[in-house]
Design a protein around this motif. Sequence first.
Motif, PDB file in Angstrom:
ATOM      1  N   GLY A   1       0.819  -1.204   0.000  1.00 19.09           N
ATOM      2  CA  GLY A   1       0.000   0.000   0.000  1.00 19.09           C
ATOM      3  C   GLY A   1       0.848   1.247   0.000  1.00 19.09           C
ATOM      4  O   GLY A   1       1.711   1.445  -0.854  1.00 19.09           O
ATOM      5  N   ALA A   2       0.640   2.123   0.998  1.00 19.05           N
ATOM      6  CA  ALA A   2       1.362   3.391   1.066  1.00 19.05           C
ATOM      7  C   ALA A   2       2.857   3.204   1.306  1.00 19.05           C
ATOM      8  O   ALA A   2       3.652   4.085   0.984  1.00 19.05           O
ATOM      9  CB  ALA A   2       0.772   4.257   2.176  1.00 19.05           C
ATOM     10  N   LEU A   3       3.255   2.061   1.861  1.00 17.98           N
ATOM     11  CA  LEU A   3       4.670   1.819   2.149  1.00 17.98           C
ATOM     12  C   LEU A   3       5.369   0.991   1.075  1.00 17.98           C
ATOM     13  O   LEU A   3       6.553   0.680   1.210  1.00 17.98           O
ATOM     14  CB  LEU A   3       4.818   1.105   3.500  1.00 17.98           C
ATOM     15  CG  LEU A   3       4.318   1.851   4.739  1.00 17.98           C
ATOM     16  CD1 LEU A   3       4.660   1.070   5.993  1.00 17.98           C
ATOM     17  CD2 LEU A   3       4.931   3.252   4.803  1.00 17.98           C
ATOM     18  N   ALA A   4       4.655   0.627   0.016  1.00 14.66           N
ATOM     19  CA  ALA A   4       5.275  -0.164  -1.053  1.00 14.66           C
ATOM     20  C   ALA A   4       6.346   0.651  -1.772  1.00 14.66           C
ATOM     21  O   ALA A   4       6.263   1.875  -1.854  1.00 14.66           O
ATOM     22  CB  ALA A   4       4.206  -0.618  -2.050  1.00 14.66           C
ATOM     23  N   ARG A   5       7.337  -0.035  -2.302  1.00 10.70           N
ATOM     24  CA  ARG A   5       8.438   0.643  -2.991  1.00 10.70           C
ATOM     25  C   ARG A   5       8.031   0.962  -4.429  1.00 10.70           C
ATOM     26  O   ARG A   5       8.534   0.386  -5.381  1.00 10.70           O
ATOM     27  CB  ARG A   5       9.684  -0.233  -2.965  1.00 10.70           C
ATOM     28  CG  ARG A   5      10.215  -0.477  -1.568  1.00 10.70           C
ATOM     29  CD  ARG A   5      11.440  -1.350  -1.565  1.00 10.70           C
ATOM     30  NE  ARG A   5      12.519  -0.760  -2.328  1.00 10.70           N
ATOM     31  CZ  ARG A   5      13.735  -1.289  -2.431  1.00 10.70           C
ATOM     32  NH1 ARG A   5      14.017  -2.423  -1.815  1.00 10.70           N
ATOM     33  NH2 ARG A   5      14.675  -0.708  -3.141  1.00 10.70           N
TER      34      ARG A   5
END
Length: 406
Positions: A242-246
């Motif tokens: 989600g928001a933390l994916a690279r």
Amino acid sequence: MAEHLIIWLDDELPTRESPARWLVLDGQGNRVGHPQQGPLDAAASLAEQRRVVVLLHGESLLLLTASIPGRNRNTILKAIPYALEDRLAEDIETLHFALLGKAEDDRHTVLVGNRKWLAARLDALREAGIQADALLPDYLALPAPATGESAVVSRERLLVRLADGHGFAAPLDYLDAVWTDTDTAPQALEVEDPAADGASAEQVIAKLPARWQSLVASISSDQLLTRLAREACKLGPGLLQGALARKRETAGKLAAWRLPAALAALSLLVATGLWGADVWRLQQEAAALEGYSDTLYRRILPNARPTADPRSRIEPLLAGGDDSDHTGIAMISTLGLAMNDTAGIELQQISYRNNRLEIRVVVPTAETLETLRQSLEASSPYRVAISSANAEGEALEGRMTMEASP
């Protein structure tokens, strides 16, 4: 397979100089060197060209199960916060949710952590020059037992993994509260014996309730980190969804492959076009040969009805009459069959007189011409010879004769 760098972060507010432990594994899970510990930025030099898996203290990370129908991963991720809202003490807007796996009946395993808490650790990693590929609670790196539960005490912390894959971490003071019933307690409790710092295994064991004394076994720091590292490198990205994916790195990798992919697509297009041209040419040659065969059939049997197999109608006539009367037809029939078995031949001209068939063909190579000659001799009683072979552009013009043996 890629090598792995597994980093076990301390739970204090991290900086690039925060203490950490790390170990490198090769693609088969074998250790490269020995487990090390020190400031976080000391591990940065080992991160290049390796998959970096970061283990966080699991006390601040929840592993829950949510029942959500559907198969679309993005839709499920969006629905998870609302499905778990009643079970969480914090506002869902402050939390990050990651999907770890799916069980039966649409029950999904979900990892939950505070956004600010996670951001602080990712910032510390970036300041140290480390880009994580996976972010996991340390208790998930314990191998799941076949049955029951496995438990490890590391620096006065309790790490537990269940047979169903779930787990948790807690301060060692909670040991008796976790297993109030001796019958449900793990069969063994391993206690880490640090090599240099921290309380020794004997000191930790001395603090344990009496009922645990007979279940304790000692494990070295090197053994524990190796065990965690081998299990962690098998897992997915964990919290990095989600928001933390690279996303940026993924886009960069795709951009790097864009030109090779375009060149590969162009090569495939050209190859397909050439193949299509060859198929079209062969179809034209086959149609011309079929038309020529029909013409010969009408000349030989002008009053006969058309047939799908003219050879079956002509061969009985050849067998019943004088061989010399039908030598030309037999030679042409033999030539047609030989050309059908030899690819790349273009018939230019044939001429028959005095039991002698003269043939002019265009072939790609001299080897193809010789193959045709050998095929004609092997399938007929005639003598076949190559009269000449001359280059014609990139091809070869060949002249051959076929005549009955005297």
